[in-house]
Motif scaffolding. Structure first.
Motif, PDB file in Angstrom:
ATOM      1  N   CYS A   1      -4.220   0.735  -5.657  1.00  0.00           N
ATOM      2  CA  CYS A   1      -3.796  -0.506  -4.985  1.00  0.00           C
ATOM      3  C   CYS A   1      -5.027  -1.241  -4.477  1.00  0.00           C
ATOM      4  CB  CYS A   1      -2.873  -0.164  -3.824  1.00  0.00           C
ATOM      5  SG  CYS A   1      -2.318  -1.587  -2.887  1.00  0.00           S
TER       6      CYS A   1
ATOM      7  N   LEU B   1      -3.335   4.847   3.684  1.00  0.00           N
ATOM      8  CA  LEU B   1      -2.671   4.917   2.379  1.00  0.00           C
ATOM      9  C   LEU B   1      -3.654   4.716   1.224  1.00  0.00           C
ATOM     10  CD1 LEU B   1       0.439   2.897   3.519  1.00  0.00           C
ATOM     11  CD2 LEU B   1       0.499   5.269   2.743  1.00  0.00           C
ATOM     12  N   ASN B   2      -4.937   4.625   1.568  1.00  0.00           N
ATOM     13  CA  ASN B   2      -5.996   4.563   0.556  1.00  0.00           C
ATOM     14  C   ASN B   2      -5.995   3.323  -0.320  1.00  0.00           C
ATOM     15  OD1 ASN B   2      -7.638   6.741   1.064  1.00  0.00           O
ATOM     16  ND2 ASN B   2      -6.199   8.161   0.063  1.00  0.00           N
ATOM     17  N   ALA B   3      -5.445   2.232   0.181  1.00  0.00           N
ATOM     18  CA  ALA B   3      -5.569   0.983  -0.563  1.00  0.00           C
ATOM     19  C   ALA B   3      -7.030   0.551  -0.485  1.00  0.00           C
ATOM     20  CB  ALA B   3      -4.673  -0.081   0.048  1.00  0.00           C
TER      21      ALA B   3
ATOM     22  N   ALA C   1       0.844  -1.207   0.000  1.00  0.00           N
ATOM     23  CA  ALA C   1       0.000   0.000   0.000  1.00  0.00           C
ATOM     24  C   ALA C   1       0.876   1.253   0.000  1.00  0.00           C
ATOM     25  CB  ALA C   1      -0.926  -0.009   1.214  1.00  0.00           C
TER      26      ALA C   1
ATOM     27  N   ALA D   1       0.966   4.071  -2.934  1.00  0.00           N
ATOM     28  CA  ALA D   1       0.639   5.460  -2.604  1.00  0.00           C
ATOM     29  C   ALA D   1       1.758   6.401  -3.054  1.00  0.00           C
ATOM     30  CB  ALA D   1       0.401   5.592  -1.100  1.00  0.00           C
TER      31      ALA D   1
END
Ligand SMILES: *Cc1c(COP(=O)(O)O)cnc(C)c1O
Length: 337
Positions: free
Chosen positions: A82, A103-105, A72, A76
């Motif tokens: 991801c 981390l916005n996965a 991730a 990022a």
């Protein structure tokens, strides 16, 4: 973020148990998202991904795993989408999980029995959406992962030459077996005779050792080298403390002592368990006057998971296990890989 790794430091420890000399290779200091063996492996996968000009990362693993945290983070930093296929589990919230979310996965939960299909469907959908996905196996397993630790072995050889030291034995936490496979292949390629002892943190010997062997022999075959036999793989399952994510007071005590005397953080699931297992192994095999290298495979977020909850003083009760998952009891590895 550029994909490169300079050698990780090898430092001596104050430990002198049974007149042995101890050193530690600090893979936890790899300069990417708290480092660890997953970070080292990730660089190799990333290079392959960029060679293929893919633009989207897909992997498999528990949201609280070191692997998913690192992937991730790579995604990022690089600006790639991801997607993480994750077995539905009853994991308690962990720092890795919080980082993965930060981390916005995108986490796609699926029952264990449908993991394979879900991965395929996800990849298919991404292609239909016009993306070029690149898949990284759970735990960074596979040729790239093995190659990462062949190269780590190369670093160990360079450090030996530079510091006029020679390691007789190498100990480390062994899970999916890629780290161990890489080290064994390195030992083989350098025609060395170091004893490489994988302390299993989850699998029993029957399930764990063949996986290491297969990774080793696949790698050797790709270099047109003859295979090794199972007996040449030292995968010790006697220090698992009940299985994946489980631990006991002695492991916590070792973590505390290492933190006090060496200033190095170990965690109960991987490195602390392996360090404790190493000491048991040394005692039981009456190993003396050897030069021993322990590989710190990372996992500092798991140190803090434990520390935040219990500090390093509290004695452990059975119900305290942090990473118990449905899967852990199923195949002895847990979903945190
Ligand atoms: C994943 C992991 C391991 C096990 O590595 P394998 O290559 O899967 O055997 C050991 N230590 C830590 C900290 C890990 O995250």
């Amino acid at each position: 973020m550029k994909p490169f790794i300079t050698s990780t430091p090898i430092q001596s420890l104050t430990e002198t148990f049974q007149h042995n000399r101890f050193y530690i290779k600090r893979e936890d200091l790899i300069p990417l998202s708290f480092g660890g063996n997953k970070a080292r492996k990730a660089y190799y996968f990333l290079q392959e991904m960029e060679k293929q000009q893919a633009n989207c990362l897909v992997t498999y693993g528990s949201s609280s795993s070191n692997h998913c945290r690192v992937i991730a983070a790579v995604a990022a930093a690089k600006g790639y989408p991801c997607l993480i296929i994750s077995p539905s589990s009853q994991n308690k919230p962990t720092i890795n999980q919080q980082l993965v979310e930060t981390l916005n996965a995108k986490l796609i939960y699926t029952p264990l029995s449908q993991v394979r299909e879900t991965i395929q469907q996800t990849i298919e959908q991404l292609k239909q959406d016009g993306l070029k996905p690149y898949f990284i196996p759970g735990g960074g397993h596979g040729h790239n992962g093995t190659q990462a630790y062949v190269d780590a072995y190369r670093e160990i050889k360079a450090a030996e030459a530079e510091n006029d030291v020679s390691f007789d034995m190498i100990f480390h936490a062994s899970g999916t077996g890629t780290t161990q496979a890489g080290l064994i292949c390195g030992n083989y390629l350098f025609e060395d005779s170091k004893k490489i002892v994988g302390i299993s943190i989850a699998r029993d010997m029957k399930n764990g050792r063949p996986v290491v062997l297969e990774s080793v022999n696949t790698y050797l075959e790709s270099h047109s080298l003859p295979p090794i036999s199972e007996a040449e793989v030292i995968f010790d399952d006697r220090y698992r403390a009940g299985g994946y994510g489980k631990y006991h007071e002695d492991i916590i005590e070792v973590i505390k002592q290492v933190f006090i005397h060496e200033g190095i953080a170990l965690d109960p699931t991987y490195t602390g368990k392996a360090y404790w297992g190493m000491m048991q192994y040394i005692k039981e095999h009456q190993i003396e006057h050897q030069t021993i290298l322990f590989i710190h495979t990372g996992s500092n977020p798991l140190f803090f998971d434990y520390f935040q909850k219990y500090g390093l003083t509290r004695s452990v009760r059975n119900e305290d296990h942090l990473y118990r998952t449905a899967r852990a009891s199923e195949n002895g590895l847990g979903s945190n890989r």
